[in-house]
Design a protein around this motif. Structure first.
Motif, PDB file in Angstrom:
ATOM      1  N   VAL A  51      34.793  22.049  46.913  1.00  0.00           N
ATOM      2  CA  VAL A  51      35.210  22.458  45.565  1.00  0.00           C
ATOM      3  C   VAL A  51      36.065  23.714  45.617  1.00  0.00           C
ATOM      4  CG1 VAL A  51      34.440  23.146  43.267  1.00  0.00           C
ATOM      5  CG2 VAL A  51      33.167  21.391  44.539  1.00  0.00           C
ATOM      6  N   SER A  52      35.495  24.827  46.090  1.00  0.00           N
ATOM      7  CA  SER A  52      36.241  26.096  46.093  1.00  0.00           C
ATOM      8  C   SER A  52      37.433  26.061  47.049  1.00  0.00           C
ATOM      9  CB  SER A  52      35.308  27.246  46.474  1.00  0.00           C
ATOM     10  OG  SER A  52      34.762  27.052  47.775  1.00  0.00           O
ATOM     11  N   GLY A  53      37.385  25.182  48.045  1.00  0.00           N
ATOM     12  CA  GLY A  53      38.494  25.086  48.991  1.00  0.00           C
ATOM     13  C   GLY A  53      39.760  24.507  48.403  1.00  0.00           C
ATOM     14  N   ALA A  54      39.694  24.019  47.155  1.00  0.00           N
ATOM     15  CA  ALA A  54      40.898  23.495  46.505  1.00  0.00           C
ATOM     16  C   ALA A  54      41.907  24.604  46.239  1.00  0.00           C
ATOM     17  CB  ALA A  54      40.526  22.795  45.201  1.00  0.00           C
ATOM     18  N   LEU A  55      41.427  25.852  46.156  1.00  0.00           N
ATOM     19  CA  LEU A  55      42.317  26.985  45.952  1.00  0.00           C
ATOM     20  C   LEU A  55      42.660  27.622  47.295  1.00  0.00           C
ATOM     21  CD1 LEU A  55      40.697  28.745  42.855  1.00  0.00           C
ATOM     22  CD2 LEU A  55      42.796  27.376  42.906  1.00  0.00           C
ATOM     23  N   PRO A  56      43.922  27.917  47.531  1.00  0.00           N
ATOM     24  CA  PRO A  56      44.285  28.622  48.769  1.00  0.00           C
ATOM     25  C   PRO A  56      43.940  30.102  48.639  1.00  0.00           C
ATOM     26  CG  PRO A  56      46.211  28.366  47.384  1.00  0.00           C
ATOM     27  CD  PRO A  56      45.088  27.648  46.670  1.00  0.00           C
ATOM     28  N   PRO A  57      44.056  30.880  49.700  1.00  0.00           N
ATOM     29  CA  PRO A  57      43.859  32.334  49.574  1.00  0.00           C
ATOM     30  C   PRO A  57      44.827  32.915  48.550  1.00  0.00           C
ATOM     31  CG  PRO A  57      43.880  31.675  51.880  1.00  0.00           C
ATOM     32  CD  PRO A  57      44.288  30.471  51.095  1.00  0.00           C
ATOM     33  N   LEU A  58      44.328  33.765  47.696  1.00  0.00           N
ATOM     34  CA  LEU A  58      45.140  34.305  46.599  1.00  0.00           C
ATOM     35  C   LEU A  58      45.394  35.809  46.740  1.00  0.00           C
ATOM     36  CD1 LEU A  58      43.485  32.401  43.605  1.00  0.00           C
ATOM     37  CD2 LEU A  58      45.596  31.817  44.826  1.00  0.00           C
ATOM     38  N   SER A  59      44.817  36.402  47.745  1.00  0.00           N
ATOM     39  CA  SER A  59      45.027  37.838  47.953  1.00  0.00           C
ATOM     40  C   SER A  59      45.182  38.103  49.447  1.00  0.00           C
ATOM     41  CB  SER A  59      43.836  38.635  47.411  1.00  0.00           C
ATOM     42  OG  SER A  59      42.667  38.354  48.166  1.00  0.00           O
ATOM     43  N   GLN A  60      45.664  39.295  49.759  1.00  0.00           N
ATOM     44  CA  GLN A  60      45.831  39.654  51.164  1.00  0.00           C
ATOM     45  C   GLN A  60      44.488  39.653  51.878  1.00  0.00           C
ATOM     46  OE1 GLN A  60      48.741  39.999  52.576  1.00  0.00           O
ATOM     47  NE2 GLN A  60      47.879  40.416  54.614  1.00  0.00           N
ATOM     48  N   GLU A  61      43.449  40.082  51.180  1.00  0.00           N
ATOM     49  CA  GLU A  61      42.115  40.095  51.793  1.00  0.00           C
ATOM     50  C   GLU A  61      41.646  38.674  52.123  1.00  0.00           C
ATOM     51  OE1 GLU A  61      37.510  41.514  50.780  1.00  0.00           O
ATOM     52  OE2 GLU A  61      39.139  41.877  49.346  1.00  0.00           O
ATOM     53  N   GLN A  62      41.874  37.747  51.213  1.00  0.00           N
ATOM     54  CA  GLN A  62      41.479  36.351  51.460  1.00  0.00           C
ATOM     55  C   GLN A  62      42.272  35.747  52.611  1.00  0.00           C
ATOM     56  OE1 GLN A  62      41.996  34.598  47.561  1.00  0.00           O
ATOM     57  NE2 GLN A  62      39.852  34.967  46.992  1.00  0.00           N
ATOM     58  N   TRP A  63      43.564  36.076  52.681  1.00  0.00           N
ATOM     59  CA  TRP A  63      44.364  35.590  53.811  1.00  0.00           C
ATOM     60  C   TRP A  63      43.835  36.160  55.132  1.00  0.00           C
ATOM     61  CZ3 TRP A  63      47.108  31.531  54.262  1.00  0.00           C
ATOM     62  CH2 TRP A  63      47.864  31.017  53.199  1.00  0.00           C
ATOM     63  N   SER A  64      43.474  37.408  55.123  1.00  0.00           N
ATOM     64  CA  SER A  64      42.943  38.035  56.341  1.00  0.00           C
ATOM     65  C   SER A  64      41.633  37.381  56.768  1.00  0.00           C
ATOM     66  CB  SER A  64      42.725  39.534  56.106  1.00  0.00           C
ATOM     67  OG  SER A  64      43.948  40.185  55.849  1.00  0.00           O
ATOM     68  N   GLN A  65      40.774  37.047  55.790  1.00  0.00           N
ATOM     69  CA  GLN A  65      39.515  36.385  56.107  1.00  0.00           C
ATOM     70  C   GLN A  65      39.759  34.997  56.709  1.00  0.00           C
ATOM     71  OE1 GLN A  65      37.400  36.410  52.380  1.00  0.00           O
ATOM     72  NE2 GLN A  65      36.669  38.524  52.617  1.00  0.00           N
ATOM     73  N   ALA A  66      40.697  34.254  56.136  1.00  0.00           N
ATOM     74  CA  ALA A  66      41.010  32.925  56.660  1.00  0.00           C
ATOM     75  C   ALA A  66      41.564  33.030  58.073  1.00  0.00           C
ATOM     76  CB  ALA A  66      42.016  32.232  55.745  1.00  0.00           C
ATOM     77  N   PHE A  67      42.412  34.015  58.298  1.00  0.00           N
ATOM     78  CA  PHE A  67      43.007  34.202  59.623  1.00  0.00           C
ATOM     79  C   PHE A  67      41.946  34.600  60.639  1.00  0.00           C
ATOM     80  CE2 PHE A  67      46.617  36.518  62.084  1.00  0.00           C
ATOM     81  CZ  PHE A  67      46.695  35.454  62.975  1.00  0.00           C
ATOM     82  N   GLU A  68      41.018  35.461  60.239  1.00  0.00           N
ATOM     83  CA  GLU A  68      39.943  35.864  61.151  1.00  0.00           C
ATOM     84  C   GLU A  68      39.078  34.657  61.529  1.00  0.00           C
ATOM     85  OE1 GLU A  68      39.470  38.751  62.727  1.00  0.00           O
ATOM     86  OE2 GLU A  68      41.375  39.349  61.818  1.00  0.00           O
TER      87      GLU A  68
END
Length: 368
Positions: A51-68
């Motif tokens: 469900v929540s994965g339908a949204l991509p990262p929306l902030s720099q912090e979220q992008w950093s978490q996905a990259f980590e």
């Protein structure tokens, strides 16, 4: 099987357009999945959030978490160490698009299906068939994550077994929808011999075998080696010592890049030869025009597919040729499904003959 009363022609048309749209979305998703594989993007999202994965990262912090999260898996450490965040985003978007398409297909299938059920457009037989297809779709989501999970801990790519299962299940769902679409037109079975009916079914089965083998080739990156044709590894048939060096011997059929590519080539030859024999048999036995036309189209598209496969191999799998090869494979499956359904024995229903759209008004999809 029609599934819809004869007086409900507009409803029948609505159901067929719905199924056609879902089939088109599945075909697009298969191609996006192919691009995801070719760009090595499939492991860029390391969590399954339906469900929540339908949204991509929306902030720099979220992008950093996905990259980590990506940095924690073997593929990053062994193949992409030092990758920048912008480079990570380029592979992330392929995988995210693939998963988003899966969600869109689920909604595009389920909501109209429930509406048709509520309105009473579907009879018992068709409802069972469509619930079965929905069940396969739900299973496909689980299989997709099962595939991704195989590359998150000990491998730098997903298991070729799971990749092949994922692809074939998607195309099984696609074929089931295509078969149902043609059945909804309720054309009576074409006059034909038993041999033609049997060979059409064998062609459809062999097409699925070839699709499975193609997925193994992709999973093993076997198209990037042995890039000569018609020879492979120095001969038309490689030495048995090279084909079967792993133990037990049967593992070579799935794990040995040379053996898997050889199987894929030989199955392509068999598929082409059987399609030619099927077309010749249809012409010789003076089958219905629709049967002959379907058989000839199948030969033509299989020939194109084989040509694209050879060019893809010789050029070491460039993404444009590889995706074209995959797109034509979907066309082969569609035509093989059409032909098998066309020749499947069933009793015509007089009431539904009134429902069939006249040829001049039929969509191009229905005319094959």
């Amino acid at each position: 099987m029609t599934g819809i009363p004869a007086q409900q022609a507009p409803q029948n048309r609505a159901v067929r357009w719905w199924l056609f749209s879902v089939a088109a979305l599945i075909a697009i998703m298969v191609l996006v999945g192919g691009a995801t594989r070719l760009t090595e993007s499939g492991l860029s999202i390391t969590e399954w959030k339906p469900v929540s994965g339908a949204l991509p990262p929306l902030s720099q912090e979220q992008w950093s978490q996905a990259f980590e999260g990506y940095k924690a898996i073997p593929q990053y450490r062994e193949l992409n160490a030092g990758m920048s965040l912008s480079e990570f985003k380029s592979i992330f978007w392929w995988e995210w698009s693939h998963r988003l398409l899966g969600r869109v297909i689920g909604v595009a299938y389920l909501l109209p299906f429930l509406w048709f059920l509520w309105r009473g457009y579907l009879d018992g037989d068709l409802k069972r068939r469509l619930w079965g297809i929905f069940g396969l779709g739900a299973l496909q989501g689980v299989v997709g994550w099962w595939m991704v999970a195989s590359g998150l801990s000990e491998r730098v790519e997903v298991s070729q077994y799971r990749l092949a299962t994922h692809l074939v299940l998607a195309l099984l769902i696609f074929a089931a929808i295509v078969w149902t679409l043609r059945r909804l037109a309720d054309r009576p079975s074409s006059a034909s011999t038993s041999r033609l009916k049997i060979t059409s079914v064998i062609l459809l089965i062999l097409t699925f075998v070839q699709l499975y083998l193609g997925a193994l080739v992709a999973g093993l990156r076997a198209g990037k080696v042995y890039n000569t044709w018609p020879d492979i590894d120095g001969g038309f048939i490689p030495s048995s010592a090279r084909l079967f060096f792993e133990q037990p011997w049967w593992r070579n059929l799935f794990d040995n890049a040379l053996t898997v590519q050889f199987e894929h080539r030989m199955t392509a030859y068999a598929l082409f030869a059987l399609a030619v024999l099927h077309a010749a048999d249809a012409i010789r036995s003076r089958a219905d025009v629709a049967v002959i036309r379907g058989a000839v189209w199948l030969v033509a598209v299989i020939t194109l597919q084989a040509t694209l496969g050879i060019l893809t191999l010789l050029n070491q799998v460039p993404i444009d040729l590889a995706l074209t090869h995959q797109a034509v494979a979907i066309a082969v499956l569609t035509l093989a499904t059409f032909q098998a359904e066309r020749l499947a024995a069933r009793q015509p229903k007089e009431a539904m003959r009134k429902l069939v759209v006249p040829l001049g008004q039929a969509s191009s999809f229905e005319r094959f």
